[in-house]
Design an enzyme around this catalytic site. Structure first.
Site, PDB file in Angstrom:
ATOM      1  N   LYS A  40       8.528  -1.247   3.135  1.00  0.00           N
ATOM      2  CA  LYS A  40       7.809  -0.249   3.951  1.00  0.00           C
ATOM      3  C   LYS A  40       8.570   0.142   5.210  1.00  0.00           C
ATOM      4  O   LYS A  40       8.666   1.326   5.545  1.00  0.00           O
ATOM      5  CB  LYS A  40       6.436  -0.804   4.339  1.00  0.00           C
ATOM      6  CG  LYS A  40       5.695   0.090   5.312  1.00  0.00           C
ATOM      7  CD  LYS A  40       4.267  -0.314   5.499  1.00  0.00           C
ATOM      8  CE  LYS A  40       4.113  -1.605   6.258  1.00  0.00           C
ATOM      9  NZ  LYS A  40       2.699  -1.920   6.501  1.00  0.00           N
ATOM     10  N   ARG A  47       0.810  -1.220   0.000  1.00  0.00           N
ATOM     11  CA  ARG A  47       0.000   0.000   0.000  1.00  0.00           C
ATOM     12  C   ARG A  47       0.848   1.279   0.000  1.00  0.00           C
ATOM     13  O   ARG A  47       0.344   2.365  -0.221  1.00  0.00           O
ATOM     14  CB  ARG A  47      -0.961  -0.012   1.211  1.00  0.00           C
ATOM     15  CG  ARG A  47      -2.066  -1.047   1.075  1.00  0.00           C
ATOM     16  CD  ARG A  47      -2.789  -1.318   2.372  1.00  0.00           C
ATOM     17  NE  ARG A  47      -2.061  -2.243   3.249  1.00  0.00           N
ATOM     18  CZ  ARG A  47      -2.483  -2.644   4.440  1.00  0.00           C
ATOM     19  NH1 ARG A  47      -3.628  -2.205   4.919  1.00  0.00           N
ATOM     20  NH2 ARG A  47      -1.762  -3.493   5.166  1.00  0.00           N
ATOM     21  N   ASN A  59      38.616  40.491   6.812  1.00  0.00           N
ATOM     22  CA  ASN A  59      37.445  41.089   6.183  1.00  0.00           C
ATOM     23  C   ASN A  59      37.430  40.748   4.698  1.00  0.00           C
ATOM     24  O   ASN A  59      38.384  41.040   3.974  1.00  0.00           O
ATOM     25  CB  ASN A  59      37.456  42.605   6.384  1.00  0.00           C
ATOM     26  CG  ASN A  59      36.133  43.188   5.942  1.00  0.00           C
ATOM     27  OD1 ASN A  59      35.070  42.711   6.335  1.00  0.00           O
ATOM     28  ND2 ASN A  59      36.181  44.198   5.089  1.00  0.00           N
TER      29      ASN A  59
END
Ligand code: UD1
Ligand code: CA
Length: 460
Positions: A21, A14, A377
């Protein structure tokens, strides 16, 4: 003495999936891993997993989880002829075992350990041959119905599809969690018949042969949800999410909009963390106190310190130390390590890059395989060219060095401390401490050029 058996041989038709599953993921773990975890506190003597459909894959996946101290035993059910047939496969493996067998469906992932402990306790106290977990569901569609006398003694279990209309009115369902006295079960297992709609051997039919069999109701019916299709999987996820978020809110975490947020159950949050809307926290992630995460942020397997801000960003397999600010629109990946009080701003990507404390890369940069000292920086548009088409190379930047906008650092390259890189430079060679590097062609200006050009073209 307890042995645990997990039913994990079915395909799970399903789910409409190639993947068995029980290997479907519910948050950070598969269904069957969660089932295994729920029974750990019982300290079972043996743990047997019954595998069938793509059994090698199930084995491989679980062996990986179990590898620290391997204790799982795998039992093959070659053909999946039903849950009773699955348990029949245990007969040769449990020969001579005299304890209790806890059987768990591999698709019931939300069981609380306390629920199983209570079930086992009751089983022992009453010296039952079987004790089964039941629940009263508002919508019992698809579940086996349990019929008891007034003392909770089970008379029979009838699968939904085998029920009459009247039997379907009974909302007391079988959770797929059973405790059996193994010698008693072993004796009657060969008696099972496949006389039902599916022509399968049902484990639930064993209650007809055992005595006494008792049913115990679970307190919170959400625990026993069985995942048969994708809709159930989503429902189980929702239940799990409510549990996880409730736990963290009770522990002092603010969630601005819990409904739009998802948090894996392995994630750890400190009090006074704030989780903004549309934020997703996955895997082994830690968020320190005072940090504000989101909106619109995804963090996976990462460590975020205290008082950090992460805004509209993606962070995976990385670490950010206290007081730093990330985003908007930053991407940290591949073991990026951002120091304390750093700034990683708009459209900056860090891959396997270490940033010293108080460093900043505020705009439009790619920094890969780089090591940046303190207070470095990074000017807008700075790029580390770390890939020569075959190999990746490192870039090293000493403390307090600065790059002007649009600089390219062609790796491997090392820049010393206090180095300044002029805007637009393409740096291909190492630069010593305290230097200014200008690596671009000098600007040439030709005054009056336009006038000359236009007069010459008029003559042609
Ligand atoms: C089962 C129960 C039902 C119960 C429900 C709870 C039976 C007959 N029915 O129904 O009463 O309400 O669980 O969730 O047991 N499996 C095997 N080998 C097989 C068949 C199944 O290992 O031959 C495994 C599956 O992988 C799964 C588990 O057993 O993990 C349950 O099987 P499933 O087909 O989901 O049973 P349900 O129809 O949900
Ligand atoms: Ca099921």
């Amino acid at each position: 003495m307890v042995a645990v058996a997990i039913l994990a041989a079915g395909r799970g038709t399903r789910m409409k999936s190639d993947l068995p599953k029980v290997l479907h993921e519910l948050g950070s773990a598969s269904l069957v891993e969660r089932v295994l975890e729920s029974s750990l506190s019982l300290k079972p003597l043996r743990r047997l997993v019954i595998v069938g459909y793509r059994g090698d894959l199930v084995k491989e996946t679980l062996a990986e989880v179990d590898k620290a101290e391997p204790t799982l035993e795998f039992v093959e059910q070659k053909q999946q002829l039903g849950t009773g047939h699955a348990i029949q496969q245990l007969l040769p493996h449990l020969e001579g075992f005299t304890g209790d067998l806890l059987v768990l469906n591999g698709d019931v992932p939300l069981l609380r350990p306390e629920t199983l402990e209570q079930l086992m306790e009751l089983h022992k106290q009453n010296q039952n041959e079987a004790t089964i977990l039941t629940a009263h569901l508002p919508n019992p569609q698809g579940y086996g119905r349990v019929f008891c006398n007034s003392h909770n003694v089970v008379k029979q279990i009838v699968e939904h599809r085998d029920c009459t209309k009247a039997q379907r009115q009974n909302h007391r369902i079988n959770a797929g969690v059973y405790c059996f006295n193994w010698p008693a079960l072993a004796k009657i297992l060969p008696e099972l018949k496949a006389d039902n709609d599916q022509q399968e051997y049902y484990l639930t039919d064993t209650v007809k042969y055992l005595k006494p069999v008792m049913a115990v109701d679970v307190d919170d019916f959400q625990e026993i949800i069985g995942v048969n299709n994708r809709k159930h999987l989503a429902q189980a996820y929702e239940i799990l999410q409510v549990r996880v978020k409730d736990k963290w809110m009770a522990a002092g975490v603010t969630m601005i909009d819990p409904d739009s947020t998802t948090i894996d159950d392995r994630v750890v949050l400190e009090p006074d963390a704030v989780i903004e809307p549309q934020t997703h926290l996955r895997g082994n992630t830690f968020i320190g106190s005072g940090s504000r995460i989101g909106p619109g942020t995804s963090i996976e397997n990462s460590h975020i310190g205290k008082d950090v801000k992460v805004l509209y960003s993606v962070v995976s397999d990385s670490a950010v130390a206290d007081g730093s600010s990330i985003g908007p629109y930053a991407h940290l990946r591949g073991h990026a390590e951002v120091g304390a009080n750093c700034r990683v701003g708009n459209f900056v990507e860090l891959k396997n890059t270490k940033m010293g404390d108080r460093a900043a890369a505020a705009h439009l940069s790619y920094l890969g395989d780089a090591t940046l000292g303190e207070k470095v920086n990074i000017g807008a548009g700075t790029i580390t060219a770390n890939y020569d088409g075959t190999n990746k190379h490192p870039t090293k930047r000493g403390s307090r060095s600065k790059t002007g906008s649009n600089s390219v650092l062609v790796a491997p390259v090392t820049l010393g401390e206090d180095v300044n890189v002029a805007a637009g430079s393409i740096v291909t060679e190492d630069v010593p401490d305290d230097s200014l590097v200008i690596a671009r062609s000098r600007q040439t200006v030709k005054p009056g050029w336009r006038l000359k050009e236009s007069s010459s073209s008029a003559e042609d």
